[in-house]
Design an enzyme around this catalytic site. Structure first.
Site, PDB file in Angstrom:
ATOM      1  CE  LYS A   1      -2.293  -0.992   3.884  1.00 15.46           C
ATOM      2  NZ  LYS A   1      -1.567  -2.184   4.275  1.00 15.46           N
TER       3      LYS A   1
ATOM      4  NE  ARG B   1      -3.836  -1.097  10.188  1.00 21.24           N
ATOM      5  CZ  ARG B   1      -2.810  -0.545   9.439  1.00 21.24           C
ATOM      6  NH1 ARG B   1      -2.549   0.507   9.026  1.00 21.24           N
ATOM      7  NH2 ARG B   1      -1.517  -1.570   9.454  1.00 21.24           N
TER       8      ARG B   1
ATOM      9  NE  ARG C   1       7.851  -2.770   5.711  1.00 16.47           N
ATOM     10  CZ  ARG C   1       6.526  -2.331   5.795  1.00 16.47           C
ATOM     11  NH1 ARG C   1       5.895  -2.291   4.894  1.00 16.47           N
ATOM     12  NH2 ARG C   1       6.088  -2.626   7.176  1.00 16.47           N
TER      13      ARG C   1
ATOM     14  NE  ARG D   1       6.744  -0.338  10.054  1.00 19.69           N
ATOM     15  CZ  ARG D   1       5.358  -0.342   9.476  1.00 19.69           C
ATOM     16  NH1 ARG D   1       5.524   0.081   8.289  1.00 19.69           N
ATOM     17  NH2 ARG D   1       4.528  -0.729  10.143  1.00 19.69           N
TER      18      ARG D   1
ATOM     19  NE  ARG E   1       2.535  -4.629  11.451  1.00 19.20           N
ATOM     20  CZ  ARG E   1       3.557  -4.507  10.223  1.00 19.20           C
ATOM     21  NH1 ARG E   1       4.841  -5.085  10.579  1.00 19.20           N
ATOM     22  NH2 ARG E   1       3.472  -4.009   9.359  1.00 19.20           N
TER      23      ARG E   1
HETATM   24  P1  AMP Z   1       1.283   0.550   8.889  1.00 20.62           P
HETATM   25  O1  AMP Z   1       2.544   1.384   8.582  1.00 20.62           O
HETATM   26  O2  AMP Z   1       0.146   1.031   8.164  1.00 20.62           O
HETATM   27  O3  AMP Z   1       1.855  -0.838   8.750  1.00 20.62           O
HETATM   28  O4  AMP Z   1       0.927   0.838  10.499  1.00 20.62           O
HETATM   29  C1  AMP Z   1       1.712   0.603  11.656  1.00 20.62           C
HETATM   30  C2  AMP Z   1       1.024   0.602  12.918  1.00 20.62           C
HETATM   31  O5  AMP Z   1       0.481   1.773  13.034  1.00 20.62           O
HETATM   32  C3  AMP Z   1       0.038  -0.312  12.899  1.00 20.62           C
HETATM   33  O6  AMP Z   1       0.400  -1.734  13.365  1.00 20.62           O
HETATM   34  C4  AMP Z   1      -1.034   0.058  14.117  1.00 20.62           C
HETATM   35  O7  AMP Z   1      -0.224  -0.048  15.524  1.00 20.62           O
HETATM   36  C5  AMP Z   1      -0.919   1.755  13.613  1.00 20.62           C
HETATM   37  N1  AMP Z   1      -2.057   1.989  12.665  1.00 20.62           N
HETATM   38  C6  AMP Z   1      -1.830   2.401  11.663  1.00 20.62           C
HETATM   39  N2  AMP Z   1      -3.203   2.857  10.984  1.00 20.62           N
HETATM   40  C7  AMP Z   1      -4.018   2.483  11.947  1.00 20.62           C
HETATM   41  C8  AMP Z   1      -5.283   2.733  11.999  1.00 20.62           C
HETATM   42  N3  AMP Z   1      -6.163   3.115  10.920  1.00 20.62           N
HETATM   43  N4  AMP Z   1      -6.105   2.786  13.247  1.00 20.62           N
HETATM   44  C9  AMP Z   1      -5.241   2.098  14.262  1.00 20.62           C
HETATM   45  N5  AMP Z   1      -3.868   1.894  14.328  1.00 20.62           N
HETATM   46  C10 AMP Z   1      -3.326   2.364  12.980  1.00 20.62           C
END
Ligand code: AMP
Length: 214
Positions: A13, A88, A127, A160, A171
């Site tokens: 994404k 989400r 990654r 990360r 996750r």
């Molecule tokens: P990502 O970079 O999209 O993988 O997001 C990393 C982390 O940020 C996730 O594992 C959540 O802890 C938090 N996060 C990202 N987007 C959301 C969301 N829409 N709602 C709640 N937590 C989020």
């Protein structure tokens, strides 16, 4: 043009979202990036979000909903926005619909990117991300030319904290329980499109372009 890009962690994404947003001249709003910036700036929101993120759990809805509303009505979103990582869960999607109604906005495309858990796990554990420009590499499939250094801007690469095997599996579980139900939420919507994200980056990008246009 307002787009929602959703799918499991590691499906691409972020990488594809940046390209698509720049192609259509709209802003890329990646919730994970907004939260990581808040964590590194140690804002009140960042301090609250950090523990959830480190554990691979979703940050509470009230925190992320406020954050997104601020951005979709900001001046730089006047040509449109691409949402990556938001909504989400169904509560966030419902809140998003309400805020769009309130601001007289609508979503033109909801694109679901699909890949198998094996592929996701492999992508996420390998990654590497540039600390300066955010560009992603993969240790084996798209390694940087110089180890530890970004090809685009020479920034240093890092893994990360939540890209470890243990946090990734959590996750993926969180995704299956809380985010996958969005397929039912949006599945019947006229704006909904599904894209196969198993192939290479260029092929996936072409499918995404078709999904936006068609
Ligand atoms: P990502 O970079 O999209 O993988 O997001 C990393 C982390 O940020 C996730 O594992 C959540 O802890 C938090 N996060 C990202 N987007 C959301 C969301 N829409 N709602 C709640 N937590 C989020």
């Amino acid at each position: 043009m307002n787009i929602i890009l959703f799918g499991p962690p590691g499906v691409g994404k972020g990488t594809q979202g940046v390209k698509l947003a720049s192609k259509f001249g709209i802003i890329h709003l990646a919730m994970g990036d907004l939260l990581r910036a808040a964590v590194s700036e140690k804002t009140e929101l960042g301090l609250k979000a950090k523990a959830f993120m480190d554990a691979g759990k979703l940050v509470t809805d009230d925190l992320v909903i406020g954050l997104i509303e601020e951005r979709i009505v900001s001046a730089d979103a006047n040509q449109g926005f691409l949402l990556d990582g938001f909504p989400r869960n169904v509560a966030q999607a419902t809140a998003l619909n309400e805020m769009l109604d309130r601001h007289g906005l609508k979503i033109d495309r909801v694109i679901f990117m699909d890949a198998s858990n094996e592929a996701l796990l492999e992508r996420l554990t390998g990654r590497l991300i540039c600390s300066a420009c955010g560009f992603s590499f993969h240790r084996h499939y798209s390694p940087p030319k110089i180890e530890g250094q970004c090809d685009k801007c020479a920034g240093s690469l890092y893994q990360r904290a939540d890209d470890t095997e243990e946090v990734i599996s959590h996750r993926l579980e969180v995704y299956a329980e809380q985010t996958a139900p969005l397929l039912d939420f949006y599945g019947q919507d006229e704006a909904f499109r599904k894209v196969n994200a198993k192939s290479g980056m260029d092929e996936v990008y072409s499918s995404l372009l078709e999904a936006v246009k068609g």
